[in-house]
Design a protein around this motif. Structure first.
Motif, PDB file in Angstrom:
ATOM      1  N   ARG A  66      -9.034   3.903   2.175  1.00 39.75           N
ATOM      2  CA  ARG A  66      -9.740   4.482   3.239  1.00 39.75           C
ATOM      3  C   ARG A  66     -10.983   3.623   3.189  1.00 39.75           C
ATOM      4  NH1 ARG A  66      -5.818   8.639   3.819  1.00 39.75           N
ATOM      5  NH2 ARG A  66      -7.159   9.118   3.778  1.00 39.75           N
ATOM      6  N   LEU A  67     -11.986   3.502   1.620  1.00 42.01           N
ATOM      7  CA  LEU A  67     -13.006   3.254   2.036  1.00 42.01           C
ATOM      8  C   LEU A  67     -13.307   1.694   1.928  1.00 42.01           C
ATOM      9  CD1 LEU A  67     -13.388   5.479  -1.171  1.00 42.01           C
ATOM     10  CD2 LEU A  67     -13.575   6.388   0.977  1.00 42.01           C
ATOM     11  N   THR A  68     -14.966   1.848   3.002  1.00 42.21           N
ATOM     12  CA  THR A  68     -15.006   0.359   2.875  1.00 42.21           C
ATOM     13  C   THR A  68     -16.204  -0.368   1.497  1.00 42.21           C
ATOM     14  OG1 THR A  68     -16.714   1.144   4.309  1.00 42.21           O
ATOM     15  CG2 THR A  68     -13.929   0.232   5.524  1.00 42.21           C
ATOM     16  N   ASP A  69     -16.579   0.665   1.015  1.00 43.15           N
ATOM     17  CA  ASP A  69     -17.391  -0.116   0.045  1.00 43.15           C
ATOM     18  C   ASP A  69     -17.180  -1.181  -0.994  1.00 43.15           C
ATOM     19  OD1 ASP A  69     -20.060  -0.432  -2.249  1.00 43.15           O
ATOM     20  OD2 ASP A  69     -20.067   1.758  -1.714  1.00 43.15           O
ATOM     21  N   PRO A  70     -17.981  -2.691  -0.240  1.00 37.23           N
ATOM     22  CA  PRO A  70     -17.058  -3.386  -1.410  1.00 37.23           C
ATOM     23  C   PRO A  70     -17.943  -3.440  -2.523  1.00 37.23           C
ATOM     24  CG  PRO A  70     -19.268  -3.785  -0.324  1.00 37.23           C
ATOM     25  CD  PRO A  70     -18.772  -2.822   0.007  1.00 37.23           C
ATOM     26  N   ARG A  71     -18.212  -2.123  -3.349  1.00 39.42           N
ATOM     27  CA  ARG A  71     -18.697  -2.464  -4.920  1.00 39.42           C
ATOM     28  C   ARG A  71     -17.195  -0.934  -5.527  1.00 39.42           C
ATOM     29  NH1 ARG A  71     -24.432  -1.068  -3.559  1.00 39.42           N
ATOM     30  NH2 ARG A  71     -23.451   0.192  -1.850  1.00 39.42           N
ATOM     31  N   LEU A  72     -16.631  -0.761  -4.744  1.00 39.14           N
ATOM     32  CA  LEU A  72     -14.892  -0.284  -4.890  1.00 39.14           C
ATOM     33  C   LEU A  72     -13.561  -0.366  -4.993  1.00 39.14           C
ATOM     34  CD1 LEU A  72     -16.210   3.414  -3.076  1.00 39.14           C
ATOM     35  CD2 LEU A  72     -16.451   2.553  -5.649  1.00 39.14           C
ATOM     36  N   THR A  73     -12.884  -0.957  -5.979  1.00 40.62           N
ATOM     37  CA  THR A  73     -12.192  -1.450  -6.683  1.00 40.62           C
ATOM     38  C   THR A  73     -10.755  -0.557  -5.095  1.00 40.62           C
ATOM     39  OG1 THR A  73     -12.008  -1.181  -8.505  1.00 40.62           O
ATOM     40  CG2 THR A  73      -9.910  -1.833  -7.377  1.00 40.62           C
ATOM     41  N   GLN A  74     -11.417  -2.372  -4.547  1.00 43.81           N
ATOM     42  CA  GLN A  74     -10.412  -1.730  -2.781  1.00 43.81           C
ATOM     43  C   GLN A  74      -8.491  -1.314  -3.134  1.00 43.81           C
ATOM     44  OE1 GLN A  74     -10.392  -5.323  -0.626  1.00 43.81           O
ATOM     45  NE2 GLN A  74      -8.942  -4.501   1.436  1.00 43.81           N
ATOM     46  N   VAL A  75      -7.711  -0.876  -2.789  1.00 47.92           N
ATOM     47  CA  VAL A  75      -6.862  -1.101  -3.073  1.00 47.92           C
ATOM     48  C   VAL A  75      -5.911  -0.983  -1.677  1.00 47.92           C
ATOM     49  CG1 VAL A  75      -5.112   1.545  -2.852  1.00 47.92           C
ATOM     50  CG2 VAL A  75      -7.037   1.781  -4.003  1.00 47.92           C
ATOM     51  N   PHE A  76      -4.847  -1.947  -1.945  1.00 47.56           N
ATOM     52  CA  PHE A  76      -3.944  -2.233  -0.883  1.00 47.56           C
ATOM     53  C   PHE A  76      -2.969  -1.679  -0.986  1.00 47.56           C
ATOM     54  CE2 PHE A  76      -5.764  -6.253  -3.314  1.00 47.56           C
ATOM     55  CZ  PHE A  76      -6.567  -6.117  -2.490  1.00 47.56           C
ATOM     56  N   ASP A  77      -1.916  -1.190  -1.669  1.00 48.42           N
ATOM     57  CA  ASP A  77      -0.746  -0.747  -1.112  1.00 48.42           C
ATOM     58  C   ASP A  77      -0.342   0.904  -2.152  1.00 48.42           C
ATOM     59  OD1 ASP A  77       1.648   0.029   0.206  1.00 48.42           O
ATOM     60  OD2 ASP A  77       2.133  -1.414  -0.466  1.00 48.42           O
ATOM     61  N   ALA A  78      -0.083   2.384  -1.890  1.00 48.02           N
ATOM     62  CA  ALA A  78       0.603   3.071  -2.480  1.00 48.02           C
ATOM     63  C   ALA A  78       1.869   3.971  -1.820  1.00 48.02           C
ATOM     64  CB  ALA A  78      -0.967   4.129  -1.943  1.00 48.02           C
ATOM     65  N   THR A  79       2.778   3.600  -2.769  1.00 46.47           N
ATOM     66  CA  THR A  79       4.366   4.364  -1.580  1.00 46.47           C
ATOM     67  C   THR A  79       5.155   4.247  -2.631  1.00 46.47           C
ATOM     68  OG1 THR A  79       5.557   3.586  -0.082  1.00 46.47           O
ATOM     69  CG2 THR A  79       5.132   1.697  -1.147  1.00 46.47           C
ATOM     70  N   GLU A  80       6.017   4.662  -2.545  1.00 49.02           N
ATOM     71  CA  GLU A  80       7.212   4.263  -3.230  1.00 49.02           C
ATOM     72  C   GLU A  80       8.821   3.615  -2.347  1.00 49.02           C
ATOM     73  OE1 GLU A  80      10.911   7.716  -4.647  1.00 49.02           O
ATOM     74  OE2 GLU A  80       9.016   8.433  -3.795  1.00 49.02           O
ATOM     75  N   ASP A  81       9.230   2.654  -2.540  1.00 50.42           N
ATOM     76  CA  ASP A  81      10.444   1.999  -3.203  1.00 50.42           C
ATOM     77  C   ASP A  81      11.239   1.485  -4.236  1.00 50.42           C
ATOM     78  OD1 ASP A  81      11.213  -0.656  -0.906  1.00 50.42           O
ATOM     79  OD2 ASP A  81      10.361  -1.368  -3.038  1.00 50.42           O
ATOM     80  N   ASP A  82      12.098   1.824  -3.314  1.00 47.26           N
ATOM     81  CA  ASP A  82      13.609   1.633  -4.311  1.00 47.26           C
ATOM     82  C   ASP A  82      13.696   3.085  -5.175  1.00 47.26           C
ATOM     83  OD1 ASP A  82      15.979   0.326  -4.835  1.00 47.26           O
ATOM     84  OD2 ASP A  82      15.581  -1.317  -5.477  1.00 47.26           O
ATOM     85  N   GLY A  83      13.209   3.257  -5.317  1.00 48.65           N
ATOM     86  CA  GLY A  83      13.121   4.176  -6.565  1.00 48.65           C
ATOM     87  C   GLY A  83      12.284   4.063  -7.439  1.00 48.65           C
ATOM     88  N   HIS A  84      11.187   3.341  -6.692  1.00 52.29           N
ATOM     89  CA  HIS A  84       9.971   3.244  -7.740  1.00 52.29           C
ATOM     90  C   HIS A  84       8.229   3.633  -7.062  1.00 52.29           C
ATOM     91  CE1 HIS A  84      11.533   0.643 -10.302  1.00 52.29           C
ATOM     92  NE2 HIS A  84      12.049  -0.272  -9.597  1.00 52.29           N
ATOM     93  N   THR A  85       7.653   4.667  -7.919  1.00 55.38           N
ATOM     94  CA  THR A  85       6.205   4.991  -7.239  1.00 55.38           C
ATOM     95  C   THR A  85       4.943   3.886  -7.996  1.00 55.38           C
ATOM     96  OG1 THR A  85       7.361   7.057  -6.306  1.00 55.38           O
ATOM     97  CG2 THR A  85       4.351   6.661  -6.527  1.00 55.38           C
ATOM     98  N   TYR A  86       4.787   3.278  -6.732  1.00 55.38           N
ATOM     99  CA  TYR A  86       3.895   2.298  -7.308  1.00 55.38           C
ATOM    100  C   TYR A  86       2.109   1.875  -6.734  1.00 55.38           C
ATOM    101  CZ  TYR A  86       5.657  -1.081  -3.670  1.00 55.38           C
ATOM    102  OH  TYR A  86       5.858  -1.265  -2.101  1.00 55.38           O
ATOM    103  N   VAL A  87       1.377   2.830  -7.016  1.00 49.44           N
ATOM    104  CA  VAL A  87      -0.351   1.525  -6.522  1.00 49.44           C
ATOM    105  C   VAL A  87      -0.742  -0.159  -6.762  1.00 49.44           C
ATOM    106  CG1 VAL A  87      -1.795   2.717  -6.278  1.00 49.44           C
ATOM    107  CG2 VAL A  87      -1.037   4.063  -6.712  1.00 49.44           C
TER     108      VAL A  87
END
Length: 510
Positions: A66-87
């Motif tokens: 949710r952070l918008t500062d362009p100097r911070l790495t942008q996170v696109f997704d963080a979820t669990e899918d088909d038994g896999h948790t991933y970011v």
């Protein structure tokens, strides 16, 4: 039922295809992957089913997203899918801070500029309630696009199981260690976090200050580092305890300029319309020879074939027409050029001249003072004059400083003291640059006038937070023989409350 194995080629959410393992430790794996929808590389963290902090890492990643500062790495997704948790986050290409200083310290202003960018980004993150806690040279990157990027916000702390009772202070100390490393090429902390940098030397039970390790470190940067990580060496200065405080202390540092991205070279050079007065030499475009007609091309592949009857005569006629047209075009061009030259500067009635009015530029030059003294008109008129030449000698190792006081209000003995520069004659002052060194707080006025009396000089600028370099630039020059740096509230320094000028530079119009 166990979750399926995560291997190269695995596709998450029918979108992110894992390609290369980058790092693997503690049940977490970092991959370089491809976002097949947007056709771009991304970074993907995957986790073993028994990873102990799955909920924490997903929560931290979602807050970071949710952070918008362009100097911070942008996170696109963080979820669990088909038994896999991933970011899934931004893939950053560039050179990390540790690699940049592996061969030795950076230019002090360059190092400070990069860390200042990181400090502002961290201040933004803390406003959102998210800390980093793992600031090391590997997390700070100068990207291939010429910008600063800070990696691992929130996620790295969960992966390494790092916590803190005072996260703001912890990240401030992390920023201080980064600046220390950039100024000295040494790491003031655990050797494992330094990315191969030598550990900073120790003296009197604590790490040596940057200026003790490396010559040429500006005093104000040395003081900022000490206020963040070595407060015991600067007991008279207020410690820096939040990333916002750290960012404010570095606010006057010039920021790194993005690297220019070269424009793609066009496949076909186009003629450029420009006059010689603009300094552009143009080259006549090459004549384009059209391909022969289709039947002639066919004949070229059959040397024995006879040319069509009458072809020679037609070619001669065509050539004659072309020559006549070219001659007519050249004549018309020469007549037009001669007319424009003859009428240069004298447009026809009702017409405006196409020649733009030149913009006058104001030339400036540095003016050295004929003398400089400590200025104490409200006291004994002696205020460290023996040190005054150090403020105009062009050396960062020397300075002028006032006498030392017990409080910011001069011990209630007077209303101010200063440094007076006599320029020898009245000059049009365009710009004044003052390096206040490693002091903190305090206020000062810049006064200019033709008399050395305090009340006869005009206040042209006021400075607050006297730390590092401050610059006054006038739209219209202020004429005067005397330039006064007048302290109205003493800043604090390692020695107590006293004013300091490491260097003062006066620029005047010619």
């Amino acid at each position: 039922m166990s979750s399926p194995a995560v291997e190269p080629g695995t596709k998450l959410a029918d979108r992110f295809r894992l390609e290369d393992r980058v790092h693997e430790a503690g049940g977490a794996t970092l991959w370089k992957a491809i976002d097949e929808v947007l056709a771009r590389p991304v970074a993907v963290h995957t986790f073993d089913p028994d990873f102990p902090r799955l909920n924490e890492v997903v929560t931290a990643a979602r807050v970071a997203s949710r952070l918008t500062d362009p100097r911070l790495t942008q996170v696109f997704d963080a979820t669990e899918d088909d038994g896999h948790t991933y970011v899934v986050s931004e893939w950053v290409s560039g050179e990390n801070f540790g690699d940049m200083i592996a061969g030795g310290p950076l230019d002090p202003e360059r190092a400070a500029a990069m860390v200042a960018e990181a400090a502002e980004a961290m201040a933004h993150a803390h406003e959102a309630g998210l800390a980093h806690l793992c600031l090391t040279p590997r997390q700070l990157v100068w990207t291939a696009g010429g910008t600063v990027k800070l990696l691992g916000l929130g996620v790295d702390a969960v992966l390494d199981d790092v916590t803190s009772d005072d996260p703001a202070r912890a990240d401030t100390e992390g920023l201080g260690r980064l600046l220390y490393a950039g100024l000295t090429g040494h790491w003031p902390g655990d050797e494992r976090d330094g990315g191969g940098l030598p550990v900073a030397p120790v003296g009197d039970g604590h790490f040596c200050t940057p200026r003790q390790v490396t010559a040429g470190v500006p005093g104000y940067l040395d003081a900022i580092v000490c206020r963040a990580i070595l407060p015991e060496t600067r007991r008279s200065l207020e410690p820096l305890t939040t990333p916002a405080d750290f960012a404010e202390a570095l606010a006057s540092v010039a920021r790194p300029s993005p690297m220019p991205i070269p424009a793609p070279m066009p496949m076909t050079a186009l003629p450029v319309a420009a006059s010689r007065s603009e300094g552009v030499d143009t080259e006549a475009p090459r004549r384009h020879t059209p391909p022969p007609p289709h039947h002639q091309q066919h004949q070229q592949h059959h040397p024995g074939a006879r040319p069509a009857a009458g072809g020679g005569m037609l070619n001669k006629v065509a050539m004659t027409v072309v020559v006549l047209l070219v001659m007519a075009a050249v004549g018309l061009g020469a007549w037009t050029l001669g007319r424009s030259i003859g009428n240069a500067g004298t447009p026809a009635p009702g017409e405006r001249s196409a020649t733009p009015t030149p913009i006058a530029t104001v030339a400036v030059r540095e003016v050295k003072p004929s003398s400089v003294i400590g200025f104490d008109p409200l006291g004994d008129r002696e205020e460290g004059s023996r040190w005054a030449p150090g403020a105009v000698d062009g050396k960062e190792s020397t300075d002028w400083h006032s006498e030392t006081y017990d409080s910011a209000d001069f011990g209630r003995l007077k209303k101010g003291v200063g440094l007076l520069l006599d320029m020898g004659r009245s000059i049009p002052v365009k710009q004044v640059s003052i390096d206040f060194g490693g002091t903190s707080g305090g206020t000062a006025e810049l006064r200019i006038g033709d008399s050395a009396e305090l009340t006869a000089m005009d206040v042209v600028a006021k400075f607050n937070g006297l730390s590092g370099k401050k610059t006054f630039a006038a739209e219209n020059p202020h004429k005067g023989r005397y330039v006064l740096v007048w302290f109205t509230e003493m800043p604090s320094s390692p020695e107590g409350f006293r004013g300091q000028v490491v260097e003062a530079k006066i620029m005047a119009t010619k």
